[in-house]
Design an enzyme around this catalytic site. Sequence first.
Site, PDB file in Angstrom:
ATOM      1  N   GLY A 205       1.038  -0.039  -9.075  1.00 26.62           N
ATOM      2  CA  GLY A 205       1.023   0.356  -7.659  1.00 26.62           C
ATOM      3  C   GLY A 205       0.037  -0.474  -6.868  1.00 26.62           C
ATOM      4  O   GLY A 205      -0.415  -1.522  -7.325  1.00 26.62           O
ATOM      5  N   ASN A 206      -0.253  -0.031  -5.663  1.00 27.69           N
ATOM      6  CA  ASN A 206      -1.251  -0.735  -4.838  1.00 27.69           C
ATOM      7  C   ASN A 206      -1.950   0.260  -3.918  1.00 27.69           C
ATOM      8  O   ASN A 206      -1.691   1.456  -3.975  1.00 27.69           O
ATOM      9  CB  ASN A 206      -0.597  -1.882  -4.060  1.00 27.69           C
ATOM     10  CG  ASN A 206       0.450  -1.376  -3.106  1.00 27.69           C
ATOM     11  OD1 ASN A 206       0.145  -0.695  -2.138  1.00 27.69           O
ATOM     12  ND2 ASN A 206       1.719  -1.696  -3.392  1.00 27.69           N
ATOM     13  N   ARG A 207      -2.835  -0.264  -3.075  1.00 30.96           N
ATOM     14  CA  ARG A 207      -3.748   0.614  -2.329  1.00 30.96           C
ATOM     15  C   ARG A 207      -3.216   1.086  -0.978  1.00 30.96           C
ATOM     16  O   ARG A 207      -3.951   1.662  -0.191  1.00 30.96           O
ATOM     17  CB  ARG A 207      -5.064  -0.137  -2.079  1.00 30.96           C
ATOM     18  CG  ARG A 207      -5.789  -0.517  -3.334  1.00 30.96           C
ATOM     19  CD  ARG A 207      -7.026  -1.352  -3.004  1.00 30.96           C
ATOM     20  NE  ARG A 207      -7.486  -2.066  -4.168  1.00 30.96           N
ATOM     21  CZ  ARG A 207      -8.203  -1.518  -5.149  1.00 30.96           C
ATOM     22  NH1 ARG A 207      -8.538  -0.253  -5.081  1.00 30.96           N
ATOM     23  NH2 ARG A 207      -8.588  -2.242  -6.185  1.00 30.96           N
ATOM     24  N   SER A 208      -1.966   0.849  -0.660  1.00 34.46           N
ATOM     25  CA  SER A 208      -1.478   1.236   0.675  1.00 34.46           C
ATOM     26  C   SER A 208      -1.459   2.762   0.826  1.00 34.46           C
ATOM     27  O   SER A 208      -0.919   3.475  -0.022  1.00 34.46           O
ATOM     28  CB  SER A 208      -0.069   0.684   0.892  1.00 34.46           C
ATOM     29  OG  SER A 208       0.458   1.200   2.090  1.00 34.46           O
ATOM     30  N   ALA A 271       3.799  -1.905   1.440  1.00 36.55           N
ATOM     31  CA  ALA A 271       3.326  -2.882   0.462  1.00 36.55           C
ATOM     32  C   ALA A 271       4.206  -2.700  -0.773  1.00 36.55           C
ATOM     33  O   ALA A 271       4.016  -1.760  -1.556  1.00 36.55           O
ATOM     34  CB  ALA A 271       1.863  -2.624   0.146  1.00 36.55           C
TER      35      ALA A 271
END
Length: 409
Positions: A205-208, A271
Amino acid sequence: MLAGRRIVLAVSGGVAAFKSAYLARRLVEAGAEVRAIMTRSAQEFLGPQTLAAITGSHPHVDFFEDPDVSPHTDLARWADAIVVAPATAATLSRLATGLSDDLVSGTVLAFTGPVLVAPAMHTEMWEHPATRRNIEVLAGDGIVVVGPVSGSLAGGDEGPGRMVEPEEIVEALREALGSGTLEGWLVVVSAGGTREAIDPVRFIGNRSSGKMGNAIAVEAAERGALVTLVTSAEPPDHAGIEVVQVESAAEMAAAVWERAPGADVAVLTAAVADFRPKNPSAAKLRRAEGLPELELEPTPDILSGVAELERRPCRVGFAAEAGPAAEAAIKAKSKGADLLFANDITAPGSGFGVDTNAVTVFTADGSSEEWPLMPKRAVAAALWDRIIELRAAMPQPGARPRRRRQDRS
Ligand code: PMT
């Protein structure tokens, strides 16, 4: 909305010039870009350096001492609106007769957008038939006259002629500029960071946080658009927004591609993971089984897919860049975006998770423009104003099936 708007603040020579410094501050705080012009007499009341410090650029003071060859036409082309505050009797008289013998009157004469004047003078001058005539002419020319009000004047006098407070001028300016309506538009917005399963427990995943996309969706709904928000994050609680909750890039792609052919605009803020595990495990991977080997494969490129649709909407992308946004122009072209908003995720107050953002806007012709750090909602407002401008200049695609609000249920 004033965020991202370009305002020329023209200051003429009266005691109320000190309020122009507050006015400049209010405009900058609202996210506007401000350039100041000062008449010679204005400089007797307020130092140009004060306005330079507040606006970030040195005020223009004279046709002939300016580094620009044609400062009045350059400023007039640059501005979205001009505010003359304070506007003295002499300046009003110049504007009413079209006498362009200083940089303030020359710039107003060269300008075709909204002009506001905030008169300030002694009561006798304000009530003189000559000033009354000038005000009538200016109002007839479409110039917005804000004030004056009654109150204490220079030299201990009292009466009508006092310049209105900066907040009132800011409000009048907001009204004059308006915020473009999106009534009748169908809009698709993507938000959040996708999750690509490794096993039933873990994901890439990512930080969005979804904040940027949510702000864009809410601003569009507030302006009357029918909005579909395809998101993997917490959506906003807004009756005008249809939420499609997704998790992976594949789910997001399917939801966006299904709706994009019927939309006027797709703003892809999400993102999206660029790669995912090729064979996610159906069972939880156990530590005791040793290090897993993760084979990755590319995810679908959602933005490029929208650009390839036969009936494609106006396409707006975002680009999370770690550092200067030079790569973003190439990205805009390769993904077929009409506009691309690059944000430096390493800059303080910008990018993931925060409530503010500083973006550089890239257009399809390769030109770019930097916007100052502002709240994400202000970025959203300026983004929609920019999209309205862009669509007004674009050939529109063929007819699409119209959806009405009640068709949603
Ligand atoms: O959600 P917040 O916490 O408020 O943070 C906002 C944000 C930083 C996520 C947002 O402002 C932002 O920059 N979004 C784009 C992030 C990104 O994925 O950038 P990118 O350079 O990888 O992608 C460029 C564009 O292609 C984006 O419009 C993206 O949605 C799109 N894309 C990317 C990959 C993919 N497989 N398909 C896509 O459509």
